[in-house]
Design a protein around this motif. Structure first.
Motif, PDB file in Angstrom:
ATOM      1  N   PRO A   1     -10.112   5.303  -0.809  1.00 50.94           N
ATOM      2  CA  PRO A   1     -10.121   6.394   0.189  1.00 50.94           C
ATOM      3  C   PRO A   1      -9.082   6.094   1.270  1.00 50.94           C
ATOM      4  O   PRO A   1      -8.861   4.939   1.633  1.00 50.94           O
ATOM      5  CB  PRO A   1     -11.535   6.345   0.763  1.00 50.94           C
ATOM      6  CG  PRO A   1     -12.349   5.613  -0.256  1.00 50.94           C
ATOM      7  CD  PRO A   1     -11.414   4.648  -0.925  1.00 50.94           C
ATOM      8  N   LEU A   2      -8.450   7.121   1.783  1.00 47.67           N
ATOM      9  CA  LEU A   2      -7.387   6.959   2.770  1.00 47.67           C
ATOM     10  C   LEU A   2      -7.946   6.453   4.103  1.00 47.67           C
ATOM     11  O   LEU A   2      -8.746   7.131   4.742  1.00 47.67           O
ATOM     12  CB  LEU A   2      -6.674   8.296   2.994  1.00 47.67           C
ATOM     13  CG  LEU A   2      -5.461   8.272   3.914  1.00 47.67           C
ATOM     14  CD1 LEU A   2      -4.356   7.397   3.328  1.00 47.67           C
ATOM     15  CD2 LEU A   2      -4.944   9.691   4.128  1.00 47.67           C
ATOM     16  N   PRO A   3      -7.524   5.230   4.506  1.00 46.25           N
ATOM     17  CA  PRO A   3      -7.917   4.737   5.834  1.00 46.25           C
ATOM     18  C   PRO A   3      -7.227   5.556   6.930  1.00 46.25           C
ATOM     19  O   PRO A   3      -6.380   6.397   6.653  1.00 46.25           O
ATOM     20  CB  PRO A   3      -7.416   3.287   5.841  1.00 46.25           C
ATOM     21  CG  PRO A   3      -7.259   2.923   4.406  1.00 46.25           C
ATOM     22  CD  PRO A   3      -6.837   4.199   3.735  1.00 46.25           C
ATOM     23  N   THR A   4      -7.540   5.258   8.178  1.00 41.39           N
ATOM     24  CA  THR A   4      -7.012   6.051   9.281  1.00 41.39           C
ATOM     25  C   THR A   4      -5.564   5.727   9.643  1.00 41.39           C
ATOM     26  O   THR A   4      -4.940   6.479  10.377  1.00 41.39           O
ATOM     27  CB  THR A   4      -7.891   5.881  10.539  1.00 41.39           C
ATOM     28  OG1 THR A   4      -7.934   4.499  10.890  1.00 41.39           O
ATOM     29  CG2 THR A   4      -9.283   6.412  10.305  1.00 41.39           C
ATOM     30  N   SER A   5      -5.018   4.607   9.142  1.00 37.47           N
ATOM     31  CA  SER A   5      -3.629   4.269   9.459  1.00 37.47           C
ATOM     32  C   SER A   5      -2.981   3.527   8.285  1.00 37.47           C
ATOM     33  O   SER A   5      -3.665   2.950   7.436  1.00 37.47           O
ATOM     34  CB  SER A   5      -3.559   3.396  10.720  1.00 37.47           C
ATOM     35  OG  SER A   5      -4.135   2.130  10.473  1.00 37.47           O
ATOM     36  N   VAL A   6      -1.660   3.537   8.294  1.00 31.87           N
ATOM     37  CA  VAL A   6      -0.900   2.864   7.238  1.00 31.87           C
ATOM     38  C   VAL A   6      -1.151   1.362   7.269  1.00 31.87           C
ATOM     39  O   VAL A   6      -1.286   0.729   6.217  1.00 31.87           O
ATOM     40  CB  VAL A   6       0.611   3.177   7.384  1.00 31.87           C
ATOM     41  CG1 VAL A   6       1.436   2.341   6.427  1.00 31.87           C
ATOM     42  CG2 VAL A   6       0.867   4.654   7.157  1.00 31.87           C
TER      43      VAL A   6
ATOM     44  N   GLY B   1       0.830  -1.193   0.000  1.00 29.30           N
ATOM     45  CA  GLY B   1       0.000   0.000   0.000  1.00 29.30           C
ATOM     46  C   GLY B   1       0.863   1.240   0.000  1.00 29.30           C
ATOM     47  O   GLY B   1       2.036   1.202   0.381  1.00 29.30           O
ATOM     48  N   ALA B   2       0.288   2.333  -0.445  1.00 25.96           N
ATOM     49  CA  ALA B   2       0.956   3.635  -0.431  1.00 25.96           C
ATOM     50  C   ALA B   2      -0.094   4.681  -0.091  1.00 25.96           C
ATOM     51  O   ALA B   2      -1.252   4.546  -0.483  1.00 25.96           O
ATOM     52  CB  ALA B   2       1.574   3.928  -1.792  1.00 25.96           C
ATOM     53  N   THR B   3       0.314   5.700   0.646  1.00 23.74           N
ATOM     54  CA  THR B   3      -0.639   6.743   1.017  1.00 23.74           C
ATOM     55  C   THR B   3      -0.359   8.021   0.234  1.00 23.74           C
ATOM     56  O   THR B   3       0.791   8.341  -0.057  1.00 23.74           O
ATOM     57  CB  THR B   3      -0.584   7.041   2.527  1.00 23.74           C
ATOM     58  OG1 THR B   3       0.735   7.460   2.864  1.00 23.74           O
ATOM     59  CG2 THR B   3      -0.964   5.821   3.337  1.00 23.74           C
ATOM     60  N   PHE B   4      -1.435   8.714  -0.102  1.00 23.11           N
ATOM     61  CA  PHE B   4      -1.356   9.995  -0.798  1.00 23.11           C
ATOM     62  C   PHE B   4      -2.130  11.010   0.045  1.00 23.11           C
ATOM     63  O   PHE B   4      -3.258  11.375  -0.273  1.00 23.11           O
ATOM     64  CB  PHE B   4      -1.950   9.890  -2.201  1.00 23.11           C
ATOM     65  CG  PHE B   4      -1.483   8.676  -2.975  1.00 23.11           C
ATOM     66  CD1 PHE B   4      -0.145   8.456  -3.206  1.00 23.11           C
ATOM     67  CD2 PHE B   4      -2.397   7.752  -3.453  1.00 23.11           C
ATOM     68  CE1 PHE B   4       0.293   7.342  -3.906  1.00 23.11           C
ATOM     69  CE2 PHE B   4      -1.985   6.638  -4.158  1.00 23.11           C
ATOM     70  CZ  PHE B   4      -0.626   6.425  -4.390  1.00 23.11           C
ATOM     71  N   ALA B   5      -1.510  11.430   1.129  1.00 17.74           N
ATOM     72  CA  ALA B   5      -2.176  12.312   2.093  1.00 17.74           C
ATOM     73  C   ALA B   5      -2.634  13.616   1.455  1.00 17.74           C
ATOM     74  O   ALA B   5      -3.648  14.188   1.868  1.00 17.74           O
ATOM     75  CB  ALA B   5      -1.250  12.597   3.270  1.00 17.74           C
ATOM     76  N   GLU B   6      -1.914  14.068   0.424  1.00 20.45           N
ATOM     77  CA  GLU B   6      -2.257  15.355  -0.195  1.00 20.45           C
ATOM     78  C   GLU B   6      -3.666  15.385  -0.776  1.00 20.45           C
ATOM     79  O   GLU B   6      -4.273  16.446  -0.871  1.00 20.45           O
ATOM     80  CB  GLU B   6      -1.232  15.738  -1.280  1.00 20.45           C
ATOM     81  CG  GLU B   6      -1.095  14.736  -2.414  1.00 20.45           C
ATOM     82  CD  GLU B   6      -0.074  13.623  -2.155  1.00 20.45           C
ATOM     83  OE1 GLU B   6       0.250  12.913  -3.125  1.00 20.45           O
ATOM     84  OE2 GLU B   6       0.378  13.446  -1.016  1.00 20.45           O
ATOM     85  N   ASP B   7      -4.205  14.232  -1.147  1.00 17.67           N
ATOM     86  CA  ASP B   7      -5.581  14.225  -1.667  1.00 17.67           C
ATOM     87  C   ASP B   7      -6.495  13.250  -0.924  1.00 17.67           C
ATOM     88  O   ASP B   7      -7.595  12.970  -1.370  1.00 17.67           O
ATOM     89  CB  ASP B   7      -5.605  13.976  -3.176  1.00 17.67           C
ATOM     90  CG  ASP B   7      -5.278  12.549  -3.563  1.00 17.67           C
ATOM     91  OD1 ASP B   7      -4.758  11.802  -2.725  1.00 17.67           O
ATOM     92  OD2 ASP B   7      -5.555  12.194  -4.717  1.00 17.67           O
ATOM     93  N   GLY B   8      -6.030  12.743   0.216  1.00 24.12           N
ATOM     94  CA  GLY B   8      -6.878  11.891   1.045  1.00 24.12           C
ATOM     95  C   GLY B   8      -7.179  10.532   0.448  1.00 24.12           C
ATOM     96  O   GLY B   8      -8.246   9.976   0.695  1.00 24.12           O
TER      97      GLY B   8
END
Length: 153
Positions: A36-41, A5-12
């Motif tokens: 959609p961005l879950p609450t944790s990595v 997985g990878a997160t893209f916090a800039e766009d949620g």
């Protein structure tokens, strides 16, 4: 079967990457999906693991090795019990899905052995929907595939 997985916090949002391989390490299927961005990595990793199992079931796999670079998640899955963590429902989903296979093994791998799944997860940033490739991967990721193949052989 590798997932990441990878997160893209800039766009949620977040991305998941999945690679299903045969015994020789050759690609059977690969997937990238934006979520959609879950609450944790670790939740991102758990969603990726669940999606890997779903794809494996869709393609009628029977014996699998589920490999990921989240040591915590792999330890939880190996323990096989219910998790009281905030992502316990995802763990329950994963363990339920594993009951549909004859044989399942969970394996922690270092990032250098999980490069293709990681690259696919990062590619989800540019895709708006799930993309699946059969017997191949994005042409731009061929060098990453070859590096991964070299590291597992």
């Amino acid at each position: 079967m590798n997932f990441d997985g990878a997160t893209f916090a800039e766009d949620g949002t977040a991305g998941i990457g999945v690679v299903l391989r045969n015994e020789e390490g050759l690609i059977i299927a690969s997937l990238t999906q934006r979520i959609p961005l879950p609450t944790s990595v670790i939740e991102v990793e758990a969603v990726a693991a669940r999606r890997t199992l779903e794809l494996a079931l869709e393609l009628s796999f029977d014996n699998i090795i589920l490999e990921g670079d989240s040591e915590i998640l792999i330890k939880i899955l190996k323990a096989g019990g219910s998790s009281l963590a905030h992502f316990g429902n995802l763990i329950a989903d994963i363990l339920f899905l594993t009951s549909h296979f004859s044989k399942v093994k969970f394996s922690f791998v270092r990032r250098q052995c999980n490069g293709l799944a990681h690259s696919l997860a990062r590619c989800a940033f540019i895709t708006q929907q799930m993309s699946v490739w059969m017997d191949e991967v994005l042409p731009d990721l061929m060098p990453v595939f070859l590096a991964d193949l070299h590291s597992i052989l």
